[in-house]
Structures are given as C-alpha cells and as structure tokens.
Motif scaffolding. Structure first.
Motif, PDB file in Angstrom:
ATOM      1  N   ASP A  32       2.225  -4.529 -11.576  1.00  0.00           N
ATOM      2  CA  ASP A  32       2.139  -3.119 -11.183  1.00  0.00           C
ATOM      3  C   ASP A  32       1.835  -2.983  -9.696  1.00  0.00           C
ATOM      4  O   ASP A  32       2.393  -2.132  -8.999  1.00  0.00           O
ATOM      5  CB  ASP A  32       1.031  -2.402 -11.969  1.00  0.00           C
ATOM      6  CG  ASP A  32       1.409  -2.244 -13.440  1.00  0.00           C
ATOM      7  OD1 ASP A  32       2.600  -2.442 -13.760  1.00  0.00           O
ATOM      8  OD2 ASP A  32       0.510  -1.940 -14.241  1.00  0.00           O
ATOM      9  N   TYR A  33       0.952  -3.833  -9.257  1.00  0.00           N
ATOM     10  CA  TYR A  33       0.529  -3.821  -7.859  1.00  0.00           C
ATOM     11  C   TYR A  33       1.726  -4.090  -6.948  1.00  0.00           C
ATOM     12  O   TYR A  33       1.987  -3.346  -5.992  1.00  0.00           O
ATOM     13  CB  TYR A  33      -0.565  -4.888  -7.713  1.00  0.00           C
ATOM     14  CG  TYR A  33      -0.994  -5.281  -6.317  1.00  0.00           C
ATOM     15  CD1 TYR A  33      -2.034  -4.626  -5.674  1.00  0.00           C
ATOM     16  CD2 TYR A  33      -0.403  -6.369  -5.671  1.00  0.00           C
ATOM     17  CE1 TYR A  33      -2.464  -5.024  -4.417  1.00  0.00           C
ATOM     18  CE2 TYR A  33      -0.826  -6.771  -4.414  1.00  0.00           C
ATOM     19  CZ  TYR A  33      -1.849  -6.103  -3.786  1.00  0.00           C
ATOM     20  OH  TYR A  33      -2.275  -6.504  -2.540  1.00  0.00           O
ATOM     21  N   VAL A  34       2.472  -5.128  -7.285  1.00  0.00           N
ATOM     22  CA  VAL A  34       3.624  -5.504  -6.462  1.00  0.00           C
ATOM     23  C   VAL A  34       4.688  -4.402  -6.491  1.00  0.00           C
ATOM     24  O   VAL A  34       5.226  -4.015  -5.443  1.00  0.00           O
ATOM     25  CB  VAL A  34       4.206  -6.854  -6.936  1.00  0.00           C
ATOM     26  CG1 VAL A  34       5.578  -7.100  -6.332  1.00  0.00           C
ATOM     27  CG2 VAL A  34       3.253  -7.990  -6.590  1.00  0.00           C
ATOM     28  N   SER A  35       4.951  -3.854  -7.658  1.00  0.00           N
ATOM     29  CA  SER A  35       6.027  -2.854  -7.722  1.00  0.00           C
ATOM     30  C   SER A  35       5.619  -1.554  -7.027  1.00  0.00           C
ATOM     31  O   SER A  35       6.447  -0.887  -6.422  1.00  0.00           O
ATOM     32  CB  SER A  35       6.482  -2.612  -9.157  1.00  0.00           C
ATOM     33  OG  SER A  35       5.424  -2.104  -9.912  1.00  0.00           O
ATOM     34  N   GLU A  36       4.325  -1.215  -7.056  1.00  0.00           N
ATOM     35  CA  GLU A  36       3.862  -0.033  -6.307  1.00  0.00           C
ATOM     36  C   GLU A  36       4.072  -0.214  -4.800  1.00  0.00           C
ATOM     37  O   GLU A  36       4.524   0.707  -4.114  1.00  0.00           O
ATOM     38  CB  GLU A  36       2.376   0.236  -6.563  1.00  0.00           C
ATOM     39  CG  GLU A  36       2.048   0.859  -7.905  1.00  0.00           C
ATOM     40  CD  GLU A  36       2.544   2.304  -8.038  1.00  0.00           C
ATOM     41  OE1 GLU A  36       2.820   2.949  -7.004  1.00  0.00           O
ATOM     42  OE2 GLU A  36       2.685   2.766  -9.183  1.00  0.00           O
ATOM     43  N   ILE A  37       3.740  -1.385  -4.321  1.00  0.00           N
ATOM     44  CA  ILE A  37       3.884  -1.636  -2.885  1.00  0.00           C
ATOM     45  C   ILE A  37       5.351  -1.584  -2.491  1.00  0.00           C
ATOM     46  O   ILE A  37       5.728  -0.931  -1.500  1.00  0.00           O
ATOM     47  CB  ILE A  37       3.248  -2.993  -2.496  1.00  0.00           C
ATOM     48  CG1 ILE A  37       1.725  -2.908  -2.637  1.00  0.00           C
ATOM     49  CG2 ILE A  37       3.635  -3.394  -1.071  1.00  0.00           C
ATOM     50  CD1 ILE A  37       1.013  -4.242  -2.536  1.00  0.00           C
TER      51      ILE A  37
END
Lengths: 391, 305
Positions: B291-296
């Motif tokens: 989730d963190y990577v896709s948000e960034i």
C-alpha cells in the motif's frame, strides 16, 4: 589524608515498594510518595548531622545535586551550602554539584559560589559536574550537548572569577557583553579550588588533569578496581602533560560505616546499604545513559566490555567485596583506608556516613565513631610519621 | 554525585533500531523462516549500488538503484544505509536515492550539524550537487521532518512530497513518545501494530558494527530531537510555505507519533492529502509495504508535470 563528610539527604521515609513498582527512584517516581511533613523532619535532621562535622574536626563537608528523585533531596545545593556557611566555622564546604550543562545561564553558579566564598571567608570548594543521565530527562536538557556545554560553562565561570570585569564572553551556547561579577570570589589566587567528581571517563580525566587546570578529581562510589584504574590514569595523563599529580589532586567518595566491632557494623549497616544500592539508586539503564551522555567512543567501549559486566545483586557482601562500601570496626576501617591510600595515592576521602534509610541514632554514632576512632588516630599517625621524617 | 554500573542501556543493544529497516516485506508475505534469505539474498533484488558523495564538506553514504525520475528517500531515527525491499519495488519506477543523513551510519558528522534545519539546507545542496530535478521526495519519521525542511528550501527541484509518520510539529496535549526512555523491548513492540514482527526482531542478533551504528544514530537523533522533543516551533510558523504537492501517510496505530498528527500536517500544508493505513504502526514501509509503495507511485505520477 583529608576527611570530608558528604550527605545526600535521601528521602529515608520512602515506601520501599515504590522503586520496584516504577522501576526507578528517579524522574518518573511520583512525588506523591513524598510527604513534606516527613521531609521537614528529615531536612533538619540531616542539616544537624552535617553541622556535627565542624566541632568533630572534619576537614570539610559536602553537599550534592540531583533532581527529581528520592535518592537525594538536594536539587539546589547552594541553598544547603548557604545554610551551612553560617552554622559552621572551620570546615571547608564543597558543593559537589553544580550540573553545568543543565543551566541556561552559568553566571548564576559563578555568583552563587562567589557569595558562598565571601561569606565563609574562603571555605568554599567549587564542584562542577555534568549530573547523571537522569538529570537530562528531568531538566529536559540535551545529553548530546552535555560535554560541550560543560566546557563552555566552565570557561565562562572561570573567566567571570579571574578576568577583571566587565569582560565579554563569546561562545556557542553562552554570550555576554558584560561579565562583571559582584561579588568577586574571596579566594582570588586565582579562584576557589575546583573539584571534578566523575565516575571515570577518559575525556574528563584528560580535561581535569590538563596543566592549565590540575583540578582535583573525585572518583565517586565506584568499585575499587575502577578507583585504582582512574587514579592511575589521572597520574599517568598528568605525567604525559609534564607534571606530577599528588594526593591533593585525587579524592575518593565512598559510603562508610563504623561500629564497635566488625560484626555489629555489618549487622547494623546491612539493610540500609542494601536499600541504597538496590532501591535509591534504582533506575533503568536508558535513564542512566541517554545518548550522548558518554562520548561515542566511551559508549562503544562500554558496549565492547559488556560481556564482562555484571548487573548482579548488590547485597552488602557484594558491595564490600567490590570496595564500594567500607564497613567494620574502627581498626578495620582505619587499616583499609591506610592500605588503599598507600596503594592508590588519593589525598581526600569523601565519606558518606548516612545512606538511604540509615536512621538518626546510627548515623550519629557512625559520625562520632568515625571522627574519634578513625580520623583522629589516622591524623596522629600521619603527624608522627611527618615528625619522624622531619627529624 | 553518584556512580552506577557502567552498563549501557538495553535500548542500544536492541536489534529494533537498526535491522528493522533491513526488512520491508509485509509479514503476511514473509514467513519467519524467510528472514535469513531477505537479509542475505540480494540477488532477487534490483541492482543497487552503494557509494559516497561529499556535499557541504560531509561525506555521505548513498544506496541507489532503479531508473526513472529521482526519488529521494530520507530515513528515520533508526538509520538507513541499506537497500530495502520497499525500495526495490519503488525502483521499478524511479531512480531511488537513499542517503544516510550526516551524523548517521557511515556518513560523516560535520561540524555544522546542530539542528534539523541544517539538514534541510544540506539536502537542498545535495539535490543541487547531484543535479536532481523533478524529485519525488519521501521522508519517514525524523526523515519526514527533514523532508519538510528541504521542501521549504528548494521547492523548484521537487515534484512531490510524501511525509510518512513525520516528526517536526507539535500538537499541545498530544505528546510524541519518549523514544529515548523506553527500554528496548518496549520500543520494538511499540513500533508495530503486528506484534509478530516485533517478536521476530527481538529474536535477532546484532553485529558489533550494527550496534555501533545504532549508538551513532541514537546520538544524532538526540542531538537533533531531544529538546524540543522532535519538533521545531519555527517549522510550525513556515510549513504553510511548502509549494510541492504533498501527501501524508500514517499508521492508525502509531505509538511513536500519534495519528492525530496526520490531520495536523494536512491542515498546515495547503492542499495536502492524507492516507491512513489501518492496522499499522509507525513503520508503514514495513507493515504495509504494498500500500505504501502504490500510494507513493500513484501520488507522484498524478502530479507529474
């Protein structure tokens, strides 16, 4: 040997379950455990005890600084030194605080010490310390700046004492246009003696033994092995600087209990010295050594040595074995002091004659026996030796 | 005046402050017995390189990998210096540049390092020296504070700003944790919502070098953030001047810097958007990697000029 009496003024009425419950007698131990009515009695008792030292012939008395704790109720040592200044006539008064890095304005200490020195006619000994790690939580001071601020505050105070005012001070943490102390210190050649209590760090020893300072270094409440190591290090460092450190440069602070016999001393002291090491000194290591309190190099050294360290139970046998408590008959204590003095070469013994819960009657007996049966005979011996040497 | 056993705090022996960042997989995707592989098997990761660069007199250690527009990742108090799995995912889209801050890890501790705002100036100089433009700037915890200071000092080079569980501001009555006083085990547990991660970390051994780096990082963190504790009143006065499109990421169960701070940052920075991860502590890159990577990525692509 010079004999000083140091008092920590512990909150002896502490509920002894509290340090276990809060894993600390410092910083986070709620002050609801403190009863001011009991505190009133304790403070006055403790001041009486310190005042006894003067007529009993001690060379000096010491007050101490620690904050937010039950271990010692002297957060503002100058207040106690001020009270004692007028109630004593002969003893030196050593303030074994002030924790310079905690202060926003070190001139307050220059002033306070100068006043004490004037009132006592030069009986003040000026202590400078960094405090222990816990202080940096209580006062919200940055431990990472501790060494730098200590050195700068010291330089400022010594300038205030020695340079004709007004002078300017331009530092990183402290800046003054008008350093101009009224009163100047009574001891002005060049300034009151400075003592540096420490638990032993290469940086402190190198700094204190520098030829421009030659400050008396006090090793505090440490195992004998550490005492030996750091006293030798001071002498060696001084020799490297090109001067010879003598007994006047070295002091040892330790709890001492004297009674009629070894057995009586052991029995009477046991619960109280164990309370001292187990309850009143209790704190988590994170509180004792916040980051920066020790230099990175020292801290890495401490970590490398971790394998050899013991956090073992500090019962009376362990602390006596380690040389962290001198306890016994007058002869036993005299012999040990002579032996250690000869071996290690310190010139001053800072004797802590009340510790933790040691009650008033035993404290009084301890002070009197120590003065009459330890200090007096040792002085007589010393005088005799000097007399022989002089002939 | 007192002496106590010269034993260091367990805090500094904690594996938590250092290796935690070595390992960025969602635990659900990472069985415990795969840990050794994640530590040692770098072959399945994209190629990254480690090198030193000297900026403003400070030699800093940089890990860098991937291709595309630059993504500058600023680590938290626990340090950096390693190529981590979440970086591997970001490297599919970006040239990921992860320096160790001056004062931390294998980087120098320059004389000029006194405060986080010094690091804001430093990273402005760093972007200039490396010729970085169109930068996706990501900072976590202490690194989030540094990222905000950087964004104030060189808005022209920054495409977007992502602040993750960031330090730097203060809400009265909502204190941050005193990370210096927590014993090691408590600190490690409090970093995570998923306690099984804490368990596994507490079971790890640290090398001497890692411990020494942990000490150095703790020292730098204290120097920068002891008092006022992990914030700067001046940042509060000027943070509204951040020009870059900004997103705020936070774990709902953050016990280091409470999630209330996510909205506070969003209120202070005009137009900032907030995403809070459920069932997540202070380190979303560990607990919610995907989730963190896709948000960034999606935020950065959404604001691409």
């Amino acid at each position: 040997m010079k004999f000083f009496f140091i008092h920590l003024m512990p909150y002896a009425d502490l509920d002894l379950d509290a340090p276990d419950k809060y894993n600390s007698s410092w910083v986070t131990l709620p002050n609801t455990y403190y009863d001011p009515k009991k505190g009133h009695a304790l403070y006055n008792r403790y001041l009486d005890e310190l005042e006894m030292a003067d007529p009993l012939g001690f060379d000096g008395i010491c007050v101490n600084e620690h904050h937010s704790n039950a271990y010692g109720l002297m957060p503002q040592p100058g207040v106690f030194a001020g009270m004692l200044a007028r109630r004593t006539k002969n003893v030196k008064i050593a303030v074994l605080g002030r924790a310079l890095p905690l202060l926003n304005n070190p001139i307050t200490v220059a002033e306070e010490y100068a006043i004490l020195d004037n009132v006592t006619g030069g009986r003040l000994i000026a202590g400078f310390v960094r405090g222990i790690g816990a202080e940096y939580y209580s006062w919200n001071s940055n431990p990472a700046l501790s060494h730098d601020k200590f050195h700068e505050a010291h330089d400022l105070i010594v300038q205030a004492w020695t340079q004709p005012g007004p002078s300017t001070f331009e530092g990183k943490y402290y800046n003054f246009d008008y350093v101009n102390l009224w009163p100047r210190p009574y001891q002005d050649n060049p300034h009151p003696p400075i003592w540096i209590p420490s638990q032993g760090s290469t940086e402190t020893i190198e700094w204190a033994s520098h030829p421009s300072r030659r400050y008396t270094y006090l090793q505090t409440f440490s195992p004998l092995a550490a005492l030996k190591k750091y006293m030798k290090q001071y002498k060696d460092t001084a020799a490297d600087y090109g001067w010879e450190a003598g007994p006047e440069n070295l002091g040892w602070a330790t709890p001492i209990y004297v009674a009629e016999t070894d057995e009586i001393a052991y029995r009477e002291a046991k619960p109280h010295i164990e309370n001292f090491y187990q309850k009143f000194l209790r704190m988590p290591l994170e509180m004792l050594l916040p980051p920066g309190y020790l230099s990175l190099k020292s801290m890495q050294g401490v970590m490398a040595a971790k394998a050899q360290m013991t956090g073992g139970a500090k019962d009376i046998d362990a602390v006596m074995e380690a040389g962290m408590f001198l306890c016994g008959s007058p002869k036993t204590v005299r012999d040990k002091l002579k032996h250690f003095q000869k071996e290690i070469g310190f010139g001053t013994v800072i004797s802590m004659l009340q510790f933790a819960t040691l009650p008033a009657d035993l404290t009084k007996k301890n002070i009197e026996l120590y003065a009459r049966e330890v200090i007096a005979p040792l002085r007589a011996e010393e005088a005799a030796t000097l007399g022989v040497a002089a002939e | 005046m007192l002496s106590t056993p010269q034993t260091p705090p367990s805090f500094w022996f904690a594996p938590s402050l250092w290796p935690v960042t070595l390992w960025g997989q969602n635990p659900a995707e990472t069985p415990a017995n795969d840990l050794a592989m994640i530590w040692e098997d770098e072959s399945r990761m994209a190629e990254s390189r480690t090198y030193f660069e000297t900026v403003e007199g400070a030699q800093v250690n940089i890990v860098r990998g991937g291709a595309g527009a630059p993504l500058l990742f600023l680590h938290g108090a626990n340090g950096g210096g390693r190529w981590l799995p979440f970086m591997d995912k970001l490297a599919e889209k970006f040239d990921v540049i992860a320096p160790e801050h001056p004062g931390f890890g294998r980087s120098d501790t320059p004389e000029w390092l006194d405060a986080v705002k010094d690091l804001g100036h430093f990273y402005a100089a760093f972007m200039e020296k490396l010729g970085l433009r169109d930068v996706t700037l990501v900072g976590t915890s202490l690194g989030g504070w540094i990222a905000a200071e950087t964004a104030l000092r060189d808005p022209a080079r920054i495409r977007s700003l992502t602040l993750v569980a960031a330090a730097g501001l203060r809400i009265k009555g909502t204190p941050k944790a005193n990370i210096f006083l927590w014993p090691a085990e408590e600190l490690t547990r409090n970093l995570f919502h998923d306690q099984s991660i804490a368990e596994r970390i507490l079971g790890m051994e640290q090398s001497v070098e890692e411990r020494n780096i942990g000490l150095k990082n703790a020292l730098a963190t204290a120097k920068l953030g002891w008092s006022p504790r992990l914030y700067d009143p001046d940042l509060e006065k000027w943070i509204h001047r951040i020009k870059a499109p900004t997103q705020i990421l936070w774990g709902r169960q953050d016990k280091i810097i409470p999630v209330d701070y996510a909205d506070h940052f969003a209120q202070m920075i005009p137009g900032a958007k907030v995403r809070v991860f459920e069932e997540c502590g202070h380190l979303p890159h560990v607990e919610k990697t995907n989730d963190y990577v896709s948000e960034i990525i999606s935020f950065s692509e959404g604001v691409r000029p």
